[in-house]
Design a protein around this motif. Structure first.
Motif, PDB file in Angstrom:
ATOM      1  N   PHE A 106       0.000  -5.195  -4.071  1.00 20.85           N
ATOM      2  CA  PHE A 106       1.073  -4.483  -4.762  1.00 20.85           C
ATOM      3  C   PHE A 106       0.517  -3.589  -5.859  1.00 20.85           C
ATOM      4  N   ILE A 107      -0.392  -4.124  -6.676  1.00 17.60           N
ATOM      5  CA  ILE A 107      -0.968  -3.350  -7.782  1.00 17.60           C
ATOM      6  C   ILE A 107      -1.817  -2.196  -7.252  1.00 17.60           C
ATOM      7  N   LEU A 108      -2.612  -2.464  -6.213  1.00 18.39           N
ATOM      8  CA  LEU A 108      -3.436  -1.403  -5.631  1.00 18.39           C
ATOM      9  C   LEU A 108      -2.572  -0.279  -5.057  1.00 18.39           C
ATOM     10  N   ALA A 109      -1.543  -0.652  -4.304  1.00 13.21           N
ATOM     11  CA  ALA A 109      -0.663   0.364  -3.705  1.00 13.21           C
ATOM     12  C   ALA A 109       0.056   1.157  -4.781  1.00 13.21           C
ATOM     13  N   LEU A 110       0.483   0.485  -5.838  1.00 12.19           N
ATOM     14  CA  LEU A 110       1.154   1.178  -6.947  1.00 12.19           C
ATOM     15  C   LEU A 110       0.219   2.205  -7.580  1.00 12.19           C
ATOM     16  N   ALA A 111      -1.030   1.802  -7.837  1.00 13.23           N
ATOM     17  CA  ALA A 111      -2.000   2.712  -8.453  1.00 13.23           C
ATOM     18  C   ALA A 111      -2.305   3.895  -7.538  1.00 13.23           C
ATOM     19  N   PHE A 112      -2.514   3.611  -6.248  1.00 11.41           N
ATOM     20  CA  PHE A 112      -2.786   4.696  -5.308  1.00 11.41           C
ATOM     21  C   PHE A 112      -1.578   5.636  -5.187  1.00 11.41           C
ATOM     22  N   GLY A 113      -0.365   5.050  -5.191  1.00 10.91           N
ATOM     23  CA  GLY A 113       0.836   5.875  -5.103  1.00 10.91           C
ATOM     24  C   GLY A 113       0.943   6.843  -6.262  1.00 10.91           C
ATOM     25  N   ALA A 114       0.648   6.346  -7.477  1.00  7.18           N
ATOM     26  CA  ALA A 114       0.716   7.209  -8.662  1.00  7.18           C
ATOM     27  C   ALA A 114      -0.357   8.294  -8.615  1.00  7.18           C
ATOM     28  N   LEU A 115      -1.536   7.954  -8.103  1.00  9.94           N
ATOM     29  CA  LEU A 115      -2.641   8.923  -8.051  1.00  9.94           C
ATOM     30  C   LEU A 115      -2.442   9.971  -6.955  1.00  9.94           C
ATOM     31  N   LEU A 116      -1.870   9.551  -5.834  1.00 13.66           N
ATOM     32  CA  LEU A 116      -1.784  10.436  -4.670  1.00 13.66           C
ATOM     33  C   LEU A 116      -0.533  11.300  -4.632  1.00 13.66           C
ATOM     34  N   PRO A 163       0.850  13.460  -6.855  1.00 18.85           N
ATOM     35  CA  PRO A 163       0.629  14.889  -7.174  1.00 18.85           C
ATOM     36  C   PRO A 163      -0.114  15.641  -6.074  1.00 18.85           C
ATOM     37  N   ILE A 164      -1.058  14.960  -5.424  1.00 16.26           N
ATOM     38  CA  ILE A 164      -1.794  15.590  -4.329  1.00 16.26           C
ATOM     39  C   ILE A 164      -0.861  15.856  -3.160  1.00 16.26           C
ATOM     40  N   ALA A 165      -0.001  14.874  -2.844  1.00 18.79           N
ATOM     41  CA  ALA A 165       0.968  15.058  -1.766  1.00 18.79           C
ATOM     42  C   ALA A 165       1.917  16.210  -2.071  1.00 18.79           C
ATOM     43  N   GLY A 166       2.277  16.372  -3.353  1.00 18.71           N
ATOM     44  CA  GLY A 166       3.140  17.486  -3.743  1.00 18.71           C
ATOM     45  C   GLY A 166       2.490  18.828  -3.455  1.00 18.71           C
ATOM     46  N   SER A 224       7.330  16.014   0.245  1.00 22.99           N
ATOM     47  CA  SER A 224       6.185  15.393   0.921  1.00 22.99           C
ATOM     48  C   SER A 224       5.745  14.098   0.251  1.00 22.99           C
ATOM     49  N   GLY A 225       6.613  13.501  -0.565  1.00 25.87           N
ATOM     50  CA  GLY A 225       6.242  12.265  -1.237  1.00 25.87           C
ATOM     51  C   GLY A 225       5.950  11.122  -0.285  1.00 25.87           C
TER      52      GLY A 225
END
Length: 249
Positions: A8-18, A20-23, A43-44
């Protein structure tokens, strides 16, 4: 339980990091919502999917129980994974090209029927007076209505800032709790990983939104909830999980 918290923590961190890139990817490929004064990327969903996959794969590389679950899931949940890819591709194409309702429903129904015959199905319904066993026709019909209905319910929420992602987080966490209680570790792992990735995206979707899930993301989240509920035999808890955030919004 440590595996669940870690993913959960890893996915949350990756989601926050990725996110802006997806945008930026969404703006580049033309997956854009032009109904606002400033065009917003749709594209979120790419960030949520990538965050979920990276978190699961990273944890599997260092944690044997997670590796074993994911290895088992390749054969056990293969049809759901293929269906999810089809739904994601359909949503992304709609975000870029703007498909009509008919071709979208046709593809969703075809995927739902294929999943029924691959074993991802509703074969019984629990009612107050007992268990009702569905025949083939009723089983196919119920499975299609279940999957297509929930898939599109989350898609309809995506135009409201924070609504689809927020509802999905609530529903996925409720499904996680139900799956742990019912002894379904694989469903619980996938649900909590998706919840983490979606929660990492959510701050970028709060009003005023800077990015939307898009059809790719919202359809995929609804599809994941519907199919994981069928696979994990948590249809009752899933209905409650989805109803609560919808009523709240």
């Amino acid at each position: 339980m440590r595996s669940y918290l870690s993913v959960f923590i890893l996915a949350l961190a990756f989601g926050a990091l990725l996110t802006p890139i997806a945008g930026r990817i969404g703006l580049r490929i033309g997956a854009v919502d032009r109904s606002k004064d400033t065009p917003l990327p749709r594209s979120g969903g790419l960030a949520v999917v990538a965050a979920t996959m990276l978190a699961l794969l990273l944890l599997a590389a260092f944690w044997d129980p997670v590796r074993s679950l994911l290895s088992f899931s390749r054969g056990h949940l293969g049809p759901i994974y293929l269906g999810a890819l089809g739904i994601l591709a359909l949503g992304l194409l709609d975000d870029i090209k703007g498909l009509g309702a008919r071709p979208k429903f046709a593809v969703e129904i075809a995927i739902s029927i294929a999943l029924y015959y691959a074993g991802v199905r509703a074969s019984t319904i629990w009612l107050p007076f007992g268990i009702v066993r569905l025949g083939e026709f009723a089983g196919v019909l119920f499975t299609v209505v279940w999957i297509v209905g929930i898939t599109n319910a989350f898609n309809l929420l995506d135009g409201i800032d924070g609504a689809a992602a927020g509802a999905a987080v609530f529903a996925l966490l409720a499904m996680f709790v139900a799956s742990v209680t019912l002894g379904q570790p694989l469903v619980a792992l996938l649900a909590v990983a998706l919840a983490g990735g979606t929660l990492g995206f959510l701050p970028f979707n709060f009003p005023p939104a800077r990015i939307y899930l898009g059809d790719g993301g919202s359809l995929l989240l609804g599809f994941a909830l519907a199919t994981l509920a069928l696979e994990g035999a948590t249809k009752g808890p899933a209905i409650v999980a989805i109803a609560i955030p919808l009523v709240a919004f």
